[in-house]
Write a protein that holds these residues in place. Sequence first.
Motif, PDB file in Angstrom:
ATOM      1  N   ILE A   6       0.852  -1.190   0.000  1.00 49.30           N
ATOM      2  CA  ILE A   6       0.000   0.000   0.000  1.00 49.30           C
ATOM      3  C   ILE A   6       0.887   1.239   0.000  1.00 49.30           C
ATOM      4  O   ILE A   6       1.786   1.375   0.830  1.00 49.30           O
ATOM      5  N   VAL A   7       0.633   2.145  -0.934  1.00 52.32           N
ATOM      6  CA  VAL A   7       1.313   3.433  -0.993  1.00 52.32           C
ATOM      7  C   VAL A   7       0.266   4.511  -0.753  1.00 52.32           C
ATOM      8  O   VAL A   7      -0.699   4.620  -1.505  1.00 52.32           O
ATOM      9  N   VAL A   8       0.455   5.287   0.306  1.00 50.57           N
ATOM     10  CA  VAL A   8      -0.494   6.349   0.663  1.00 50.57           C
ATOM     11  C   VAL A   8       0.156   7.688   0.345  1.00 50.57           C
ATOM     12  O   VAL A   8       1.187   8.037   0.918  1.00 50.57           O
ATOM     13  N   ASN A   9      -0.454   8.427  -0.563  1.00 46.88           N
ATOM     14  CA  ASN A   9       0.030   9.753  -0.933  1.00 46.88           C
ATOM     15  C   ASN A   9      -0.877  10.810  -0.314  1.00 46.88           C
ATOM     16  O   ASN A   9      -2.088  10.817  -0.543  1.00 46.88           O
ATOM     17  N   LEU A  10      -0.292  11.685   0.499  1.00 48.15           N
ATOM     18  CA  LEU A  10      -1.036  12.772   1.148  1.00 48.15           C
ATOM     19  C   LEU A  10      -0.829  14.034   0.322  1.00 48.15           C
ATOM     20  O   LEU A  10       0.306  14.468   0.109  1.00 48.15           O
ATOM     21  N   TRP A  11      -1.943  14.664  -0.107  1.00 51.82           N
ATOM     22  CA  TRP A  11      -1.837  15.772  -1.041  1.00 51.82           C
ATOM     23  C   TRP A  11      -2.974  16.752  -0.819  1.00 51.82           C
ATOM     24  O   TRP A  11      -3.907  16.500  -0.069  1.00 51.82           O
ATOM     25  N   ALA A  12      -2.900  17.898  -1.506  1.00 55.06           N
ATOM     26  CA  ALA A  12      -3.967  18.901  -1.477  1.00 55.06           C
ATOM     27  C   ALA A  12      -3.955  19.646  -2.809  1.00 55.06           C
ATOM     28  O   ALA A  12      -2.917  19.737  -3.476  1.00 55.06           O
ATOM     29  N   THR A  13      -5.089  20.194  -3.181  1.00 57.36           N
ATOM     30  CA  THR A  13      -5.190  20.870  -4.474  1.00 57.36           C
ATOM     31  C   THR A  13      -4.404  22.173  -4.513  1.00 57.36           C
ATOM     32  O   THR A  13      -3.993  22.624  -5.586  1.00 57.36           O
ATOM     33  N   TRP A  14      -4.156  22.804  -3.351  1.00 58.49           N
ATOM     34  CA  TRP A  14      -3.447  24.086  -3.309  1.00 58.49           C
ATOM     35  C   TRP A  14      -1.926  23.912  -3.324  1.00 58.49           C
ATOM     36  O   TRP A  14      -1.183  24.898  -3.344  1.00 58.49           O
ATOM     37  N   CYS A  15      -1.456  22.680  -3.303  1.00 63.61           N
ATOM     38  CA  CYS A  15      -0.031  22.359  -3.160  1.00 63.61           C
ATOM     39  C   CYS A  15       0.588  22.111  -4.535  1.00 63.61           C
ATOM     40  O   CYS A  15       0.305  21.084  -5.170  1.00 63.61           O
ATOM     41  N   PRO A  16       1.431  23.030  -5.054  1.00 61.24           N
ATOM     42  CA  PRO A  16       2.018  22.856  -6.397  1.00 61.24           C
ATOM     43  C   PRO A  16       2.784  21.546  -6.587  1.00 61.24           C
ATOM     44  O   PRO A  16       2.589  20.870  -7.611  1.00 61.24           O
ATOM     45  N   PRO A  17       3.673  21.141  -5.650  1.00 61.85           N
ATOM     46  CA  PRO A  17       4.356  19.856  -5.866  1.00 61.85           C
ATOM     47  C   PRO A  17       3.398  18.675  -5.899  1.00 61.85           C
ATOM     48  O   PRO A  17       3.637  17.703  -6.618  1.00 61.85           O
ATOM     49  N   CYS A  18       2.304  18.767  -5.127  1.00 60.80           N
ATOM     50  CA  CYS A  18       1.299  17.699  -5.160  1.00 60.80           C
ATOM     51  C   CYS A  18       0.691  17.584  -6.552  1.00 60.80           C
ATOM     52  O   CYS A  18       0.518  16.481  -7.088  1.00 60.80           O
ATOM     53  N   ARG A  19       0.374  18.733  -7.135  1.00 63.71           N
ATOM     54  CA  ARG A  19      -0.230  18.717  -8.467  1.00 63.71           C
ATOM     55  C   ARG A  19       0.762  18.201  -9.510  1.00 63.71           C
ATOM     56  O   ARG A  19       0.384  17.463 -10.424  1.00 63.71           O
ATOM     57  N   ARG A  20       2.026  18.581  -9.355  1.00 60.57           N
ATOM     58  CA  ARG A  20       3.025  18.159 -10.350  1.00 60.57           C
ATOM     59  C   ARG A  20       3.263  16.654 -10.316  1.00 60.57           C
ATOM     60  O   ARG A  20       3.583  16.061 -11.357  1.00 60.57           O
ATOM     61  N   GLU A  21       3.151  16.031  -9.137  1.00 60.97           N
ATOM     62  CA  GLU A  21       3.453  14.607  -9.058  1.00 60.97           C
ATOM     63  C   GLU A  21       2.254  13.720  -9.382  1.00 60.97           C
ATOM     64  O   GLU A  21       2.394  12.500  -9.440  1.00 60.97           O
ATOM     65  N   MET A  22       1.066  14.302  -9.604  1.00 60.31           N
ATOM     66  CA  MET A  22      -0.103  13.489  -9.915  1.00 60.31           C
ATOM     67  C   MET A  22       0.073  12.627 -11.165  1.00 60.31           C
ATOM     68  O   MET A  22      -0.340  11.459 -11.177  1.00 60.31           O
ATOM     69  N   PRO A  23       0.676  13.142 -12.260  1.00 61.18           N
ATOM     70  CA  PRO A  23       0.909  12.254 -13.413  1.00 61.18           C
ATOM     71  C   PRO A  23       1.793  11.059 -13.067  1.00 61.18           C
ATOM     72  O   PRO A  23       1.623   9.974 -13.631  1.00 61.18           O
ATOM     73  N   VAL A  24       2.737  11.239 -12.153  1.00 59.59           N
ATOM     74  CA  VAL A  24       3.595  10.133 -11.722  1.00 59.59           C
ATOM     75  C   VAL A  24       2.758   9.052 -11.044  1.00 59.59           C
ATOM     76  O   VAL A  24       2.931   7.848 -11.299  1.00 59.59           O
ATOM     77  N   LEU A  25       1.830   9.467 -10.199  1.00 58.42           N
ATOM     78  CA  LEU A  25       0.989   8.507  -9.491  1.00 58.42           C
ATOM     79  C   LEU A  25      -0.025   7.850 -10.426  1.00 58.42           C
ATOM     80  O   LEU A  25      -0.328   6.658 -10.278  1.00 58.42           O
ATOM     81  N   ALA A  26      -0.547   8.617 -11.379  1.00 58.88           N
ATOM     82  CA  ALA A  26      -1.459   8.028 -12.367  1.00 58.88           C
ATOM     83  C   ALA A  26      -0.734   6.962 -13.187  1.00 58.88           C
ATOM     84  O   ALA A  26      -1.271   5.885 -13.468  1.00 58.88           O
ATOM     85  N   HIS A  27       0.499   7.276 -13.583  1.00 57.18           N
ATOM     86  CA  HIS A  27       1.334   6.319 -14.318  1.00 57.18           C
ATOM     87  C   HIS A  27       1.573   5.071 -13.479  1.00 57.18           C
ATOM     88  O   HIS A  27       1.508   3.937 -13.975  1.00 57.18           O
TER      89      HIS A  27
END
Length: 276
Positions: free
Chosen positions: A160-181
Motif C-alpha cells: 500500500i502506498v499512501v500519498n497525502l496531497w492537497a489541491t493548493w499544493c504545487p508539488p502535489c499537483r506536479r506529481e499526480m501524473p507520476v501517481l497516475a502512471h
Amino acid sequence: MSLGPFSLRVSLVAAAVLLAWIVAGALARRRKLEEPSAASGLLLDAVIAGFVAARLGYILQWWPEYRAAPLSMLALGDGGFAWWAGLPVAVLVLWWRSRKARAGLRLPALGGLAAGLLAWALVLHLGTALRQSVPPLPDLELETLAGEPQRLDAHLGRPIVVNLWATWCPPCRREMPVLAHAQQHWPEVAFLLVNQGDERHLVDDFLARSGLELRDVLLDPASRTMQASGARVLPTTLFFDAQGRLLDTHVGELSRAALADRLQRRYGLAPRQPRE
C-alpha cells in the motif's frame, strides 16, 4: 506547507557535509598545516564531484523513467543519488588533488570524508529504527469521491502506498501524473491518494482539469491521516507492506524514477518500461 525540492533527506545530507568540512579543518589544524582551510576546500571539491557523479549514476540507472520526464532530472529533492557512483569519484578526486605538494592535506580531507560518511550511516540507521517504532497503517474510515465510506486498511494483503496531497499544493499537483502512471503500471500495489483538508468540489474540479485517470482518490477533510501518520508537510508519500507496517517515507515531490526505485527496493517490484 511544502518543502519543495529541499526535503528532510537533503537537509541531513547538508548536515553531514558540514560535519565533514569541520572535521577536515580540525584535523589540518591538529597537524599544524600552514593552510588548514585548504583541507576543507579540498574536501568540498571532492564532495561536489561525488554528488555530481552520484546524480549522473542514478539518472543512468533509471534512464527510461527520466527520459519520459526530462525535467525531473533537476529535481534533486527526489533523493536520486547512487552512492556506488559518487563515493569512488569523491575519493579519486581527493586523492588526485592532494598529490605531490598538497599531499599533507590528504589525511585531514580523508578523515573529514570518513566522518561525514559515518554521520550519514548513523542517520540512516536511526531512520530505520524510528520506522520500526511508528504506528502501522492508520485505522481510519474516509470517503470516496462518490461519497461512499472506505477504510484505509481495506487494502491490506498487498503493498500500500499512501500519498497525502492537497489541491493548493504545487508539488502535489506536479506529481499526480507520476501517481497516475504508477497506478497503471503496478496494479499489484494499492496507491491511495488521500486528499488533506479540501472540500469535495475542489477535488472534483482539480481532477476534471487535470485530465488524469486516477483511482482510489479519498477525501480526508479533517486531515486525520496526516495526524495519525505524523506527517508534517505536503506532499508526503508513505510506503506500507501487505501487513500495514511502514517501510519508507518520501517527503516532497516524487519523480517517476524515485517512485520506481522505492517500489523495487521496498517491494521487490521490477521497473516497468513507461508507456507513452
